[in-house]
Write a protein that holds these residues in place. Structure first.
Motif, mmCIF file in Angstrom:
data_model
loop_
_atom_site.group_PDB
_atom_site.id
_atom_site.type_symbol
_atom_site.label_atom_id
_atom_site.label_comp_id
_atom_site.label_asym_id
_atom_site.label_seq_id
_atom_site.Cartn_x
_atom_site.Cartn_y
_atom_site.Cartn_z
ATOM 1 N N CYS A 1 -5.763 -2.722 2.342
ATOM 2 C CA CYS A 1 -6.324 -3.364 1.167
ATOM 3 C C CYS A 1 -6.217 -4.879 1.377
ATOM 4 O O CYS A 1 -5.361 -5.353 2.137
ATOM 5 C CB CYS A 1 -5.616 -2.937 -0.105
ATOM 6 N N LEU B 1 -5.287 6.299 -2.033
ATOM 7 C CA LEU B 1 -4.472 5.156 -1.622
ATOM 8 C C LEU B 1 -4.301 4.212 -2.799
ATOM 9 O O LEU B 1 -5.210 4.057 -3.617
ATOM 10 C CB LEU B 1 -5.137 4.408 -0.474
ATOM 11 N N SER B 2 -3.145 3.580 -2.870
ATOM 12 C CA SER B 2 -2.920 2.571 -3.897
ATOM 13 C C SER B 2 -2.539 1.249 -3.245
ATOM 14 O O SER B 2 -2.025 1.222 -2.124
ATOM 15 C CB SER B 2 -1.813 3.000 -4.863
ATOM 16 N N CYS B 3 -2.804 0.183 -3.964
ATOM 17 C CA CYS B 3 -2.495 -1.171 -3.483
ATOM 18 C C CYS B 3 -2.035 -1.986 -4.676
ATOM 19 O O CYS B 3 -2.793 -2.156 -5.630
ATOM 20 C CB CYS B 3 -3.725 -1.783 -2.840
ATOM 21 N N GLU C 1 0.829 -1.196 0.000
ATOM 22 C CA GLU C 1 0.000 0.000 0.000
ATOM 23 C C GLU C 1 0.865 1.247 0.000
ATOM 24 O O GLU C 1 1.990 1.250 0.496
ATOM 25 C CB GLU C 1 -0.884 0.028 1.235
ATOM 26 N N TYR D 1 -6.934 1.297 -6.462
ATOM 27 C CA TYR D 1 -6.930 2.585 -5.797
ATOM 28 C C TYR D 1 -8.173 2.761 -4.934
ATOM 29 O O TYR D 1 -9.222 2.175 -5.196
ATOM 30 C CB TYR D 1 -6.886 3.722 -6.826
ATOM 31 N N GLY E 1 -2.686 -6.008 2.934
ATOM 32 C CA GLY E 1 -1.582 -5.073 2.907
ATOM 33 C C GLY E 1 -1.146 -4.716 4.322
ATOM 34 O O GLY E 1 -1.783 -5.120 5.302
ATOM 35 N N TRP F 1 -11.193 -2.812 0.509
ATOM 36 C CA TRP F 1 -10.532 -1.850 1.393
ATOM 37 C C TRP F 1 -11.273 -1.859 2.730
ATOM 38 O O TRP F 1 -12.509 -1.819 2.760
ATOM 39 C CB TRP F 1 -10.555 -0.452 0.806
#
Length: 126
Positions: A97, A20-22, A6, A81, A117, A36
């Motif tokens: 995530c 946020l990204s994963c 993440e 995302y 994550g 999420w």
């Protein structure tokens, strides 16, 4: 083995936007549902949003509906995302995530997800 990484947490003010990204890597041999979740201090982990593999089905918690959007990267299909608009102080939490391998239908229970994550802290000041 599957790893989820993440990125994108931080400290923002109420009304701000954060994404946020994963990124999922490793033995991603099957399709999966992406979810999420978030956990605030002293509270249980709660569902925030989820999306099926094709991206044509999405589910959101009532508390974030209309403000948060879950999506997948158009180029790297293993990157997801969570865009968070109009953030509120009550959104402050650690965001996680997770993926549910082999799943077709979206499940909002954390126990259904196989890999997680490391968590990203999101702090919203008033």
């Amino acid at each position: 083995q599957v790893q989820l990484e993440e990125a994108g947490g931080g400290l923002v003010q109420a009304g701000d936007t954060l994404r946020l990204s994963c990124t999922v890597s490793g033995d991603t041999y099957a399709t999966f549902v992406t979810g999420w979740f978030r956990q605030a201090p002293g509270k249980e982990r709660e569902f925030v949003a989820a999306m099926n593999w094709r991206g044509d089905r999405k589910s959101y918690a009532d508390s974030v509906k209309g403000r948060f959007t879950i999506s997948r990267d158009n180029v790297n299909k293993n990157t997801f995302y969570l865009r968070m608009n109009n953030l509120k102080p009550e959104d402050t939490a650690v965001y996680f995530c997770a993926v549910d391998f082999g799943a077709v239908a979206i499940v909002t229970s954390a126990s259904a997800y196989d890999y997680w994550g490391q968590g990203a802290q999101v702090t919203v000041s008033s």
